[in-house]
Design a protein around this motif. Structure first.
Motif, PDB file in Angstrom:
ATOM      1  N   ALA A 170     106.803  20.156  92.933  1.00  0.00           N
ATOM      2  CA  ALA A 170     106.319  21.323  93.667  1.00  0.00           C
ATOM      3  C   ALA A 170     105.126  20.996  94.563  1.00  0.00           C
ATOM      4  O   ALA A 170     104.675  21.849  95.335  1.00  0.00           O
ATOM      5  CB  ALA A 170     105.983  22.461  92.706  1.00  0.00           C
ATOM      6  N   GLU A 188     109.073  22.988  98.429  1.00  0.00           N
ATOM      7  CA  GLU A 188     109.469  22.959  97.016  1.00  0.00           C
ATOM      8  C   GLU A 188     108.644  23.944  96.183  1.00  0.00           C
ATOM      9  O   GLU A 188     108.615  23.859  94.957  1.00  0.00           O
ATOM     10  CB  GLU A 188     109.311  21.540  96.450  1.00  0.00           C
ATOM     11  N   GLU A 189     108.005  24.893  96.858  1.00  0.00           N
ATOM     12  CA  GLU A 189     107.092  25.809  96.161  1.00  0.00           C
ATOM     13  C   GLU A 189     107.825  26.701  95.166  1.00  0.00           C
ATOM     14  O   GLU A 189     107.219  27.218  94.226  1.00  0.00           O
ATOM     15  CB  GLU A 189     106.336  26.687  97.168  1.00  0.00           C
TER      16      GLU A 189
END
Ligand SMILES: *Cc1c(COP(=O)(O)O)cnc(C)c1O
Length: 389
Positions: A352, A357-358
């Protein structure tokens, strides 16, 4: 080479396909054809269009996957070549945790009005096919009928996905998407052709980041497409020639050299992964583990049915959120903190931390299990998991 009727095992094919013709005096390995241009009158004229060393790699990967392969400069070169064949505006249903570059590319082109896409949980067959039905909108084609590639939309699968290791039901999704007139792509990077052959489930195109397990040494960027449909192969070849996303001959040669040992590398890496996943799942600092090889994993039965092994990627969440996960990574001494995967050396990272990619769990660690001795890997994990946070 073959004894009786039993087809050669893929492990054997990985060693033998793509060799020069068996003539006295012939080299055992293909040459690295370092030339941009070729004398007229032969099959190859210019180095952006074709190359003998690519051809050797393509013969090997095509043979393993059961189709015709094309080598590209990178996995993304192969991924984007497939999307670029779509008539405009394209329609795509894609795994919500597909490779981040694939999703970023889709957002980029969708932002420019060239396609629409929806993300889905590919482990949920009904929801995925529902999304396909909503996006397809077109008239249903009889089962097996084929129109222009991508005209009915694309279902873009990864299985297992990167990084949540979700397993898609390839049989059901391919049949369902085809019934809606869609074509199906499978990014087979995590499984490799030795563990899973999506074309045998009816998928239209397979893509690979050859950068990962196929080349296998974290020293080559390379991509591949494979299809058993000649007209799709030609569409992709045109994309490659016009966009110029071609591999260097040396990169293709290194990828082929990597492929020679893929079976033994996978065997070791997978055995390590299975053992480490088992131990990690019992570790008090590990809150959740994702590995289809664990009987408790949601994708276990499906993976067992459609794969010849569970692969060497393990993801897990640790206590303490992002800071806790960062502390574990910082405490590693043998396992390399780095992105990418599929090399002989173990790599581990917090996913993340990457832009795009949060949506992933903040404390998710993706672990590419390498070929080191399993006890050395465990010692390093154990001491890193003891890091204060
Ligand atoms: C790495 C990766 C890609 C992109 O490949 P590159 O070689 O880095 O361009 C595509 N799909 C998956 C699943 C990957 O892991």
């Amino acid at each position: 080479m073959n004894e009786g009727d039993r087809p050669l095992d893929p492990a054997t094919l990985a060693v033998h396909l793509g060799r020069p013709p068996a003539r006295s005096g012939a080299p055992v390995n293909p040459p690295v054809a370092m030339s941009t241009t070729f004398r007229v009158g032969g099959a190859i004229e210019y180095g952006r269009v074709d190359n003998e060393t690519w051809g050797a790699l393509e013969a090997a990967i095509g043979g393993l996957e059961g189709g015709r392969a094309l080598a590209f400069a990178s996995g993304m070169g192969a991924v984007t070549a497939v999307f670029e064949t779509l008539p405009t505006p394209g329609r795509v249903v894609v795994a919500g945790d597909a490779y981040v570059g694939t999703r970023e590319y889709l957002s980029d082109v969708a932002g420019r009005g060239r396609l629409r896409f929806r993300t889905v949980d590919v482990a949920d067959t009904d929801a995925t096919l529902q999304a396909c039905a909503e996006l397809a909108e077109g008239p249903a084609r009889p089962s097996g009928a084929r129109g222009q590639f991508g005209a009915g939309g694309l279902l873009w699968l990864e299985s297992p996905t990167n990084p949540l290791l979700a397993v898609a039901d390839l049989d059901a999704l391919v049949a369902g998407a085809h019934a809606l007139g869609m074509d199906v792509i499978v990014d087979n990077t995590f499984a490799t052709p030795l563990l899973q052959r999506p074309l045998s489930f009816g998928a239209d195109v397979v893509v690979h980041s050859g950068t990962k397990f196929i080349a296998g040494h974290s020293d080559v960027l390379l991509g591949l497409t494979v299809t058993a449909r000649d007209e799709v192969h030609e569409l992709l070849r045109i994309r490659r020639t016009l966009h110029g996303a071609i591999p260097g001959p040396w990169e293709a040669w290194l990828a082929l050299r990597g492929l020679r040992t893929l079976a033994v590398r996978l065997e070791r890496a997978e055995a390590n992964a299975a053992e480490l996943a088992r131990r990690l799942s019992a570790h008090p600092r590990v809150e959740r583990i994702y590995y289809p090889g664990l009987p408790s994993d949601a994708g276990h039965e499906r993976a067992r049915a459609q794969m010849a092994g569970f692969g060497a990627m393990v993801s897990f969440e640790v206590a303490g959120g992002a800071a806790g996960a960062d502390a574990v990574v910082a405490a590693l001494s043998l396992i390399t903190p780095a992105t990418s995967l599929g090399g002989v050396e173990s790599l581990l990272e917090r996913r993340a931390r990457h832009p795009g990619e949060e949506a992933l769990p903040a404390a998710l660690l993706r672990f590419s299990v390498g070929l080191e001795h399993v006890e050395d890997l465990w010692d390093d994990l154990e001491q890193a998991l003891a890091a204060p946070f």
